[in-house]
Write an enzyme that holds these catalytic residues in place. Sequence first.
Site, mmCIF file in Angstrom:
data_model
loop_
_atom_site.group_PDB
_atom_site.id
_atom_site.type_symbol
_atom_site.label_atom_id
_atom_site.label_comp_id
_atom_site.label_asym_id
_atom_site.label_seq_id
_atom_site.Cartn_x
_atom_site.Cartn_y
_atom_site.Cartn_z
ATOM 1 N N HIS A 24 -4.002 -4.774 -0.377
ATOM 2 C CA HIS A 24 -3.551 -5.326 1.279
ATOM 3 C C HIS A 24 -3.494 -6.735 0.802
ATOM 4 O O HIS A 24 -4.473 -7.358 1.239
ATOM 5 C CB HIS A 24 -4.274 -4.648 2.259
ATOM 6 C CG HIS A 24 -4.119 -3.210 2.610
ATOM 7 N ND1 HIS A 24 -3.088 -2.986 3.429
ATOM 8 C CD2 HIS A 24 -4.706 -2.159 2.269
ATOM 9 C CE1 HIS A 24 -3.251 -1.710 3.689
ATOM 10 N NE2 HIS A 24 -4.134 -1.056 3.086
ATOM 11 N N GLU A 31 -2.477 -8.592 3.170
ATOM 12 C CA GLU A 31 -3.029 -9.175 4.553
ATOM 13 C C GLU A 31 -4.409 -9.146 4.788
ATOM 14 O O GLU A 31 -4.843 -9.695 5.835
ATOM 15 C CB GLU A 31 -2.219 -8.396 5.508
ATOM 16 C CG GLU A 31 -2.517 -7.087 5.928
ATOM 17 C CD GLU A 31 -2.236 -6.092 4.859
ATOM 18 O OE1 GLU A 31 -2.399 -4.916 5.103
ATOM 19 O OE2 GLU A 31 -1.538 -6.173 3.799
ATOM 20 N N CYS A 91 1.040 -1.247 -0.014
ATOM 21 C CA CYS A 91 0.002 -0.149 -0.042
ATOM 22 C C CYS A 91 0.819 1.368 -0.022
ATOM 23 O O CYS A 91 1.684 1.511 -0.862
ATOM 24 C CB CYS A 91 -1.044 0.045 0.920
ATOM 25 S SG CYS A 91 -2.342 1.383 0.964
#
Length: 202
Positions: free
Chosen positions: A181, A183, A79
Site C-alpha cells: 500500500h 498510501e 494491493c
Amino acid sequence: MIAIIDYDTGNTKNVAKALHAIGVENVLTSDAEVIRNADGLILPGVGAFPLAMEELRKRNLIDVLKEEVANGKPLLGVCLGMQLLLEGSYEHSYTEGLGFIKGKCRAIPDKEGFPVPHMGWNELIITNKSPLTENLESKYVYFVHSYYADCEKEYINAVANYSIPVPAMIRNGNVYGAQFHPEKSSTVGLGILKKFKEVVYA
C-alpha cells in the site's frame, strides 16, 4: 486529473488523501466518461478477488478499463487492484482477471514463522528497473495480503522476501502494480505516487 476507480472496495479515502498530499487532482468514480477523460487511473482494492471482479462487471468498468489501457493511459493497481491486473486468481475458486499482465494469483504458501496474511513492513529488492523503482532499493513498504502474483520475471520490478520472494511491483507497458500500500507506506509510498504522477504527466 487521476481517476480512482470506484467499485465499492476499501482504502479509497486513503488513496485520495495521499494524492492530495502530493498535489494531484483526483476523483473517485465509476463513471465511464470521467474515466475516459482522466489523465491516469488508479485501481485500489481490499478484499476478495472474485467479489472485486463481480463488482467491476456490475458497474460496466471492465471494458472501459481495457479500452483506456489499450489507448496507452497509465494505470496503477494497488494491493488487490494489482492482483486484478493478472489473467486470473485461484482465490476460493478460479476467477478471470483483467488480463493486462500474464500471470495468476495464488495463495502465499504456509511456512513456519511466516504467518498469512503477510502483514507489515518489508524491504524492497529491485529486480527490473521501471519509472516507479528509482531510489527504492532497500526501502521498506507496508503489506497486507494473503495472495501473491505468480508471473514471469520480465514483469516483476521488485520483490519482498517472505516465505517466498513476493512480487511487490509489476509492470507491463503502461500498466503498473504495487502489492503493498503506497498510501500507507509513509514518505516512501508518497514518493512512488509522485513517480506515477510523473509517468501520467510526462
